[in-house]
Design a protein around this motif. Structure first.
Motif, mmCIF file in Angstrom:
data_model
loop_
_atom_site.group_PDB
_atom_site.id
_atom_site.type_symbol
_atom_site.label_atom_id
_atom_site.label_comp_id
_atom_site.label_asym_id
_atom_site.label_seq_id
_atom_site.Cartn_x
_atom_site.Cartn_y
_atom_site.Cartn_z
ATOM 1 N N GLY A 24 38.876 41.524 42.935
ATOM 2 C CA GLY A 24 38.619 40.101 43.129
ATOM 3 C C GLY A 24 39.381 39.499 44.290
ATOM 4 N N LYS A 25 39.863 40.354 45.231
ATOM 5 C CA LYS A 25 40.651 39.818 46.342
ATOM 6 C C LYS A 25 39.825 38.903 47.241
ATOM 7 N N SER A 26 38.591 39.297 47.533
ATOM 8 C CA SER A 26 37.740 38.451 48.378
ATOM 9 C C SER A 26 37.466 37.115 47.703
ATOM 10 N N THR A 27 37.250 37.148 46.375
ATOM 11 C CA THR A 27 37.050 35.912 45.625
ATOM 12 C C THR A 27 38.312 35.065 45.652
ATOM 13 N N PHE A 28 39.462 35.735 45.577
ATOM 14 C CA PHE A 28 40.746 35.040 45.640
ATOM 15 C C PHE A 28 40.892 34.305 46.970
ATOM 16 N N ILE A 29 40.601 35.001 48.067
ATOM 17 C CA ILE A 29 40.681 34.371 49.389
ATOM 18 C C ILE A 29 39.680 33.238 49.492
ATOM 19 N N TYR A 30 38.501 33.463 48.933
ATOM 20 C CA TYR A 30 37.450 32.439 48.919
ATOM 21 C C TYR A 30 37.951 31.167 48.242
ATOM 22 N N ALA A 31 38.757 31.323 47.210
ATOM 23 C CA ALA A 31 39.238 30.163 46.452
ATOM 24 C C ALA A 31 40.324 29.387 47.187
ATOM 25 N N LEU A 32 40.906 29.978 48.238
ATOM 26 C CA LEU A 32 41.982 29.310 48.973
ATOM 27 C C LEU A 32 41.508 28.701 50.282
ATOM 28 N N VAL A 33 40.668 29.433 51.017
ATOM 29 C CA VAL A 33 40.174 28.938 52.311
ATOM 30 C C VAL A 33 39.177 27.815 52.057
ATOM 31 N N ASN A 34 39.281 26.763 52.828
ATOM 32 C CA ASN A 34 38.404 25.617 52.564
ATOM 33 C C ASN A 34 36.928 25.960 52.781
ATOM 34 N N HIS A 35 36.062 25.166 52.180
ATOM 35 C CA HIS A 35 34.633 25.492 52.097
ATOM 36 C C HIS A 35 33.934 25.530 53.451
ATOM 37 N N GLY A 46 29.856 38.872 45.804
ATOM 38 C CA GLY A 46 30.400 39.450 44.574
ATOM 39 C C GLY A 46 31.292 40.641 44.851
ATOM 40 N N ASP A 47 31.110 41.714 44.099
ATOM 41 C CA ASP A 47 31.978 42.881 44.228
ATOM 42 C C ASP A 47 31.849 43.561 45.580
ATOM 43 N N LYS A 48 30.769 43.271 46.299
ATOM 44 C CA LYS A 48 30.570 43.923 47.592
ATOM 45 C C LYS A 48 31.118 43.088 48.747
ATOM 46 N N SER A 49 31.664 41.915 48.459
ATOM 47 C CA SER A 49 32.181 41.086 49.541
ATOM 48 C C SER A 49 33.424 41.738 50.129
ATOM 49 N N GLN A 50 33.546 41.670 51.455
ATOM 50 C CA GLN A 50 34.642 42.313 52.153
ATOM 51 C C GLN A 50 35.137 41.413 53.266
ATOM 52 N N THR A 51 36.362 41.675 53.699
ATOM 53 C CA THR A 51 36.893 41.010 54.876
ATOM 54 C C THR A 51 37.197 42.071 55.914
ATOM 55 N N THR A 52 37.626 41.628 57.083
ATOM 56 C CA THR A 52 37.869 42.536 58.188
ATOM 57 C C THR A 52 38.936 43.583 57.867
ATOM 58 N N ILE A 53 38.883 44.746 58.546
ATOM 59 C CA ILE A 53 39.926 45.756 58.380
ATOM 60 C C ILE A 53 41.062 45.513 59.370
ATOM 61 N N TYR A 415 34.456 31.962 38.864
ATOM 62 C CA TYR A 415 34.364 30.630 38.279
ATOM 63 C C TYR A 415 32.929 30.112 38.197
ATOM 64 N N LEU A 416 32.586 29.620 37.006
ATOM 65 C CA LEU A 416 31.286 29.011 36.740
ATOM 66 C C LEU A 416 31.507 27.562 36.321
ATOM 67 N N GLU A 417 30.485 26.756 36.506
ATOM 68 C CA GLU A 417 30.564 25.404 35.974
ATOM 69 C C GLU A 417 30.711 25.483 34.464
ATOM 70 N N GLU A 418 31.453 24.555 33.916
ATOM 71 C CA GLU A 418 31.732 24.585 32.483
ATOM 72 C C GLU A 418 30.458 24.578 31.643
ATOM 73 N N ARG A 419 29.459 23.820 32.088
ATOM 74 C CA ARG A 419 28.246 23.662 31.279
ATOM 75 C C ARG A 419 27.411 24.933 31.203
ATOM 76 N N ILE A 420 27.634 25.899 32.102
ATOM 77 C CA ILE A 420 26.855 27.138 32.063
ATOM 78 C C ILE A 420 27.723 28.354 31.730
ATOM 79 N N ASP A 421 28.979 28.118 31.365
ATOM 80 C CA ASP A 421 29.883 29.214 31.037
ATOM 81 C C ASP A 421 30.145 29.214 29.532
ATOM 82 N N PRO A 422 29.614 30.181 28.805
ATOM 83 C CA PRO A 422 29.796 30.198 27.341
ATOM 84 C C PRO A 422 31.256 30.312 26.916
ATOM 85 N N ILE A 423 32.080 30.954 27.738
ATOM 86 C CA ILE A 423 33.499 31.075 27.393
ATOM 87 C C ILE A 423 34.162 29.703 27.440
ATOM 88 N N GLN A 424 33.919 28.968 28.517
ATOM 89 C CA GLN A 424 34.527 27.640 28.642
ATOM 90 C C GLN A 424 34.019 26.698 27.544
#
Length: 713
Positions: A24-35, A46-53, A415-424
């Motif tokens: 989840g490192k790419s997702t982690f970076i996604y959550a910090l860098v602004n939109h 998803g799992d195939k997302s990558q950043t530069t080497i 992360y999913l919106e609360e209304r569509i996430d059964p766990i939340q």
């Protein structure tokens, strides 16, 4: 403006993030860098997302005005064809032997499929596929044809040499393909240089092509190596930089062969800013390092990744661990982490672990629970959510027994919106405090905790927040520490003697075996040298070595200068405050020593006649000098500073780096390359310039540390 933020990067605390594949490192970076920025730097979904080497520092600073603004500095390096040449030699050896040692048949057999394996090697150490149209297979065949013909015709023949080599290893079970590859490489290295001129020109043309692409990307007069400001919005006040980001962060572009690292400064996500202390501007550096990408989830890979992270001189390390891995794999990795945290503790570097993919684990547990229908329903989540979380936490508790307390937590990181996430929905119904772990707020809260903890570790005891400082030149350190090496020349001379005359030390970093060193071992060693790691070979038929330049230099440093007191008692440390007005020095003294418990001794035993003639600023600088002397003598930063100095003496210093790189890029055999590199280290260690570098690097490391106590405005 974003360029101003980047100029002050050395005073920002650095967090190195390690993310094994699918953690989840790419997702982690996604959550910090602004939109506005993130869409240009993450490739895939998803799992195939990558950043530069390419090694990359993300500097987050909330003082950058707009989300779409960013600044960037890229450092280029001399193109080295060694890694490409290695793939070519192995390919040619295989094709040559497969085709009966006939040069003509070998050339005929080479097609685009074979050539593609050279352009895109299995270990993904570089990528040339995107410029395949610029690298003609026919041209390649032409530049190697003379060499192959000579190898076919030379005497003794290839087959005769293989027989002799096989007899040499008759007591060892060496496969024929290895022997043939060794013989082919030996014969290639024996060729007359003029036979290989066209080949090496072709190899070097790859580097020129990549540099041309880079110059075109940035535009003529681009100022590569300088700080440039951009916007991802077209027709903005700043030049458009979206295309630059897309290309540099595309992991399949060839730029890693000519770019040493990237530094990108941008505004963090608003949600993260809102979590931070409103009285202190949020700013930190996240380092995503080459060698930490594509890390496998096994104990050896995690060990290597942590070694690399610790060698980056970080203020903190964040390791993401995928809970979907097998229990035994996670447990083994936690054992390694526990061992490495011992080294990190010595360096005063906290290692934080986040177990990720918690949402998937919980979903799997609930899916296996008793339910009334085949379909998984919200009611199933409502009934089983607590048991599922307890089950997962029970497993995590077993892992945590191997780790120091309070160093690990678990989050969703998806992360999913609360209304569509059964766990939340289920947790909200229960009014559970675990709900935040499935929202971005949980991640931002953890990041904020790490940033605060890291900052407090740097500050003198008693201080809770960095000090705002107005520097005369904001691009330079507010306070600088300089080491006068001439005052401890006897210590430096003893270090030089150890490094150049002590046989045990010298034999530990030079190549002493008479056997040829394998080319892949040389490339691996050089790559690790750049990251501060050592390398040990266990070759069966090639020569072996075990060299760790940084560790060796660290040992010599610490034996010669066992603590900061050695430097201060020898009066070699100078505190320079030329970049501060008197009023700022007053504020520092007040902040660091409000009760005057430290500075009351600043003028002990000084000649009153001399004291009376000192200017007020000089007197205040002496107080500040005493404060920093107390800080270094009482802090736990000694090993952190010496570790950084050792890396710079082994490769990080630009003068040493340039000298070693020039040898590595020479068109000579791999065996000759590593022997000359290591012999050159010995020559460097014997020079007066090396003692100057030692003094310079100690001063720089101490300066960078104390300036992280400040927010320069």
């Amino acid at each position: 403006m974003p360029g101003e933020a980047l100029k002050r990067i050395k005073s920002a605390q650095t967090i190195v993030v390690i993310g094994p594949t699918s953690s989840g490192k790419s997702t982690f970076i996604y959550a910090l860098v602004n939109h506005r920025i993130i869409g240009f730097i993450v490739v895939g979904i998803g799992d195939k997302s990558q950043t530069t080497i390419i090694p990359c520092n993300f500097l987050f600073d909330e003082r950058i005005e707009k989300d779409e603004y960013f600044s960037m500095r890229i450092r280029t390096k001399e193109f080295s064809a060694k890694a490409i040449h290695l793939e070519i030699l192995e390919m040619l050896a295989k094709e040559f032997t497969t085709n009966g040692m006939c040069a003509e048949d070998t050339l005929d057999s080479m097609d685009e499929v074979v050539f593609q394996k050279v352009l895109e090697p299995e270990d993904a150490s570089y990528h040339l596929g995107k410029i395949a149209d610029k690298l003609s297979l026919e041209v390649f065949k032409n530049v190697v044809s003379d060499a192959l013909n000579e190898i076919e015709e030379v005497s003794p023949s290839f087959n005769e040499r293989v027989k002799a080599k096989k007899k040499e290893f008759e007591k060892q079970k060496v496969v024929m393909s290895t022997i043939r590859r060794m013989v082919f490489e030996d014969m290639w290295n024996e060729l007359e240089p003029k036979l290989l001129d066209d080949y090496y020109d072709w190899l070097n043309s790859i580097g020129k092509e990549i540099m041309n692409m880079l110059n075109q990307l940035f535009g003529n007069g681009n100022g590569l190596g300088e700080i440039n400001e951009y916007s991802v919005e077209q027709d903005d006040d700043l030049p458009y930089g979206g295309l630059i980001l897309q290309n540099l962060f595309d992991p399949y572009q060839p730029y890693s062969l000519v770019v040493e690292d990237i530094v990108l400064a941008c505004r963090p996500r608003t949600e993260l800013i809102e979590k931070a202390d409103e009285d202190i501007p949020l700013r930190f550096c996240l380092r995503d390092t080459m060698g930490l990408n594509q890390v496998d989830m096994d104990e050896n890979s995690i060990k290597d990744a942590l070694d690399i992270a610790l060698n980056c001189s970080p203020d903190s390390i964040l390791l993401l661990m995928n809970l979907e891995e097998r229990d035994d794999v996670i447990a083994e990795c936690c054992d390694v982490i526990g061992e490495k945290i011992g080294k990190a503790k010595k360096l005063d570097v906290p290692v934080n672990v986040i177990f990720t993919k918690a949402d998937r684990i919980i979903g799997n547990i609930i899916n296996k629970a008793e339910k009334t229908t085949v379909e998984l329903t919200q009611d199933d989540y409502n009934r089983h959510i607590e048991r599922a979380i307890n089950s997962m936490e029970s497993s995590i508790d077993c892992y945590l027994q191997k780790l120091p307390q309070n160093s690990a937590t678990w989050l969703s990181i998806r992360y999913l919106e609360e209304r569509i996430d059964p766990i939340q929905i289920a947790l909200k119904e229960l009014k559970s405090n675990k709900l935040v772990k499935f929202k971005p707020e949980g991640l931002y809260q953890k990041i904020d905790e790490i940033i605060r903890d890291t900052q407090i570790r740097i500050l003198p005891k008693g201080m809770k927040a960095p000090l705002f400082v107005t520097a005369i030149d904001a691009e330079k350190p507010a306070v600088s520490l300089k080491i006068d090496g001439t005052l401890i020349s006897d210590v430096f001379n003893q270090m030089q003697f150890t490094l150049t005359e002590d046989k045990a030390v010298v034999n530990g970093y030079t190549i002493t075996t008479n056997h040829t060193i394998n080319g892949r071992s040389v490339v691996t060693y050089y790559n690790k040298l750049q990251r501060g790691q050592g390398h040990t070979t266990r070759a069966y038929v090639y020569g072996n070595f075990s060299i760790n330049m940084k560790a060796m230099l660290n040992k010599v440093l610490c034996n010669s200068i066992p603590d900061f007191a050695t430097l201060y008692e020898s009066e070699v440390v100078g505190t320079l405050v030329d970049n501060l007005e008197e009023s700022e020095i007053d504020r520092m003294i007040e902040a660091f020593d409000a009760n005057r418990e430290i500075t009351e001794f600043a003028f002990a035993d000084i000649n009153p006649a001399i004291f009376a003639g000192l200017s007020p600023k000089v007197k205040k600088s002496q107080k500040l000098h005493w404060i920093f002397k107390h800080y270094f003598n009482s802090s736990e930063k000694y090993y952190m500073v010496m570790d950084k100095v050792a890396f710079n003496l082994s490769y990080g210093n630009k003068r040493i780096q340039n000298t070693i790189d020039k040898i590595y890029t020479k068109p000579i055999s791999y065996d000759a390359t590593i022997r000359e590199m290591q012999d050159t280290f010995k020559k460097i260690f014997a020079t007066q310039a090396f003692t100057d570098i030692i003094a310079e690097e100690i001063g720089v490391a101490m300066t960078e540390l104390i300036n992280k106590m400040f927010i320069i405005i």
